[in-house]
Design a protein around this motif. Sequence first.
Motif, short mmCIF file in Angstrom:
data_model
loop_
_atom_site.label_atom_id
_atom_site.label_comp_id
_atom_site.label_asym_id
_atom_site.label_seq_id
_atom_site.Cartn_x
_atom_site.Cartn_y
_atom_site.Cartn_z
N VAL A 1 0.87 -1.18 0.00
CA VAL A 1 0.00 0.00 0.00
C VAL A 1 0.90 1.23 0.00
O VAL A 1 1.73 1.40 0.91
CB VAL A 1 -0.93 0.03 1.23
CG1 VAL A 1 -1.79 1.28 1.22
CG2 VAL A 1 -1.80 -1.23 1.28
N ASP A 2 0.74 2.10 -0.99
CA ASP A 2 1.64 3.24 -1.15
C ASP A 2 1.69 4.15 0.07
O ASP A 2 2.77 4.55 0.53
CB ASP A 2 1.24 4.05 -2.39
CG ASP A 2 1.55 3.32 -3.68
OD1 ASP A 2 2.33 2.35 -3.65
OD2 ASP A 2 1.00 3.72 -4.73
N ARG B 1 1.00 3.48 3.10
CA ARG B 1 1.61 2.78 4.22
C ARG B 1 3.13 2.74 4.06
O ARG B 1 3.86 2.91 5.03
CB ARG B 1 1.03 1.38 4.33
CG ARG B 1 1.31 0.69 5.66
CD ARG B 1 0.33 -0.43 5.87
NE ARG B 1 0.35 -1.41 4.80
CZ ARG B 1 -0.68 -2.20 4.48
NH1 ARG B 1 -1.82 -2.09 5.15
NH2 ARG B 1 -0.58 -3.08 3.52
#
Length: 201
Positions: free
Chosen positions: A83-84, A86
């Motif tokens: 997830v970018d 994250r």
Amino acid sequence: MTQRLPLFALLATLAACSQPPADAPPVTNSAWTLDPANSSLSYVSIKAGELAEINSFETVTGVVSAEGAATVTIDLASVSTGVDIRDERMREVFFVVADNPTASVTAQIDPAAFSGLAVGESTTTELEGTLTLKGIEAPFQSEVRVTRAASDRVIAASTDPVIVEARTLELLDGLAQLQELAGLPSITPVVPVTFSLTFER
């Protein structure tokens, strides 16, 4: 990813069995360099007490000297959670890569323990090392299976996860910030880490 590690090592070993061990020079008396493209380092984070997610570091480098001094460097900016946003929080809030771009693992290996390892053979050894992150050092132990996959290729893979505690590395404050940003009731401060590292010479 943890399930692929033993299979990865096994396939490499089977492929190497067709090579004549008699032609292979001894493992000792030479330096070995980590092959990033065929190595993996991952950990499992647990959120809200029950949600487990596999994360990894995409860039690791390292070397083992002829005398057995091993150093593995982890590029913290290469953390990959899938997830970018994250990934961004891990880099900027947790690891603070602007000030701490890398973590390192160091260990002293006894070369004599692998002097008789032929192509296609494996041996298991207990590794004692030190993880250094943000200037904090944390000792660890890990059982490692070493496989001579080819004349000039060795694979070192964890047989069991290495448990890393946020408290030991003084990372609890960063973990609390991540928890608040993500709106989570909890993030477990202990993570299991697994690895499969390929070395060449």
